[in-house]
Design an enzyme around this catalytic site. Sequence first.
Site, PDB file in Angstrom:
ATOM      1  N   SER A  62       1.226  13.378  -7.435  1.00  0.00           N
ATOM      2  CA  SER A  62       0.420  14.252  -6.562  1.00  0.00           C
ATOM      3  C   SER A  62       0.843  15.710  -6.660  1.00  0.00           C
ATOM      4  O   SER A  62       1.962  16.037  -7.043  1.00  0.00           O
ATOM      5  CB  SER A  62       0.533  13.798  -5.111  1.00  0.00           C
TER       6      SER A  62
HETATM    7  N1  SAH Z   1       3.657   8.564  -4.868  1.00  0.00           N
HETATM    8  C1  SAH Z   1       3.331   8.684  -6.264  1.00  0.00           C
HETATM    9  C2  SAH Z   1       1.843   8.840  -6.444  1.00  0.00           C
HETATM   10  C3  SAH Z   1       1.357   8.015  -7.575  1.00  0.00           C
HETATM   11  S1  SAH Z   1      -0.391   7.796  -7.666  1.00  0.00           S
HETATM   12  C4  SAH Z   1       4.129   9.804  -6.932  1.00  0.00           C
HETATM   13  O1  SAH Z   1       4.838  10.549  -6.234  1.00  0.00           O
HETATM   14  O2  SAH Z   1       4.090   9.914  -8.151  1.00  0.00           O
HETATM   15  C5  SAH Z   1      -0.619   6.363  -6.656  1.00  0.00           C
HETATM   16  C6  SAH Z   1       0.089   5.121  -7.077  1.00  0.00           C
HETATM   17  O3  SAH Z   1      -0.345   4.068  -6.218  1.00  0.00           O
HETATM   18  C7  SAH Z   1      -0.207   4.631  -8.501  1.00  0.00           C
HETATM   19  O4  SAH Z   1       0.977   4.492  -9.213  1.00  0.00           O
HETATM   20  C8  SAH Z   1      -0.907   3.285  -8.290  1.00  0.00           C
HETATM   21  O5  SAH Z   1      -0.618   2.347  -9.316  1.00  0.00           O
HETATM   22  C9  SAH Z   1      -0.343   2.871  -6.955  1.00  0.00           C
HETATM   23  N2  SAH Z   1      -1.133   1.864  -6.215  1.00  0.00           N
HETATM   24  C10 SAH Z   1      -2.466   1.791  -6.041  1.00  0.00           C
HETATM   25  N3  SAH Z   1      -2.793   0.730  -5.288  1.00  0.00           N
HETATM   26  C11 SAH Z   1      -1.620   0.111  -4.962  1.00  0.00           C
HETATM   27  C12 SAH Z   1      -1.283  -1.053  -4.211  1.00  0.00           C
HETATM   28  N4  SAH Z   1      -2.218  -1.811  -3.618  1.00  0.00           N
HETATM   29  N5  SAH Z   1       0.021  -1.379  -4.098  1.00  0.00           N
HETATM   30  C13 SAH Z   1       0.997  -0.641  -4.684  1.00  0.00           C
HETATM   31  N6  SAH Z   1       0.737   0.460  -5.418  1.00  0.00           N
HETATM   32  C14 SAH Z   1      -0.553   0.838  -5.558  1.00  0.00           C
END
Ligand code: SAH
Length: 215
Positions: A62
């Site tokens: 993000s």
């Molecule tokens: N907090 C992260 C943001 C990554 S983008 C950072 O700082 O980089 C969002 C992430 O959520 C992705 O890696 C995606 O695979 C994950 N995601 C989406 N749905 C999910 C779920 N139901 N359970 C766990 N992770 C999930």
Amino acid sequence: MNSNLISKRNKLIENLKSQGINDEKVLEVIAEIPREDFIASYLAQQAYENAALPIESGQTISQPFIVAYMTQELQVTDKHKVLEVGTGSGYQAVVLAKLCKRLFTIERHMPLYKKAEEIFKKFRLYNITTLFGNGMKGWKEQAPFDRIMVTAAGVDIPDELLYQLKEGGIMIIPVGGQEETQHIIRATRHGDEFKIKTLLPVKFVPLLSGIVHSS
Ligand code: SAH
């Protein structure tokens, strides 16, 4: 870290302040975490731009402003047990782990989960516990949590997550489909009722069920 990146990092902190981030602790942790360590080396020069960047498995790290904003809205203290859904690069997890007592983080993509585990070891952050799984269901064995942060957009707020909050607990989650405007929502638990506040419009990757073993 080279001086060029240090100066970019200082500029980013000024930029966050001018956008209304005023929680000193949040600014401090963002100022001390090398964001370039969470992205591919070819993107290192962009590490301190206020932009989301691609990571593996078609996901994104993000935008720093959104990380700072969501963290500030979560009102985390060093007494808190916090759940993050969507480990991704691990960057937001490290920000939270430096502010809370214990952080639990769930990722549904195996390659991201493995890489994040390595990075948490490298940073010697032993208050982080990781899980490969579907975070929409939360983490029953570890619940209840003082705080929950979801970093992928749900079409609505998963009930199972809401009920894993402690009394007075706060959850921050982006809500909305991929084709519509999403908003960051803050839900605060009062008994079996939840006070909902709509915050900023945002653009997040989707919160999906199920797990993915390969990239
Ligand atoms: N907090 C992260 C943001 C990554 S983008 C950072 O700082 O980089 C969002 C992430 O959520 C992705 O890696 C995606 O695979 C994950 N995601 C989406 N749905 C999910 C779920 N139901 N359970 C766990 N992770 C999930």
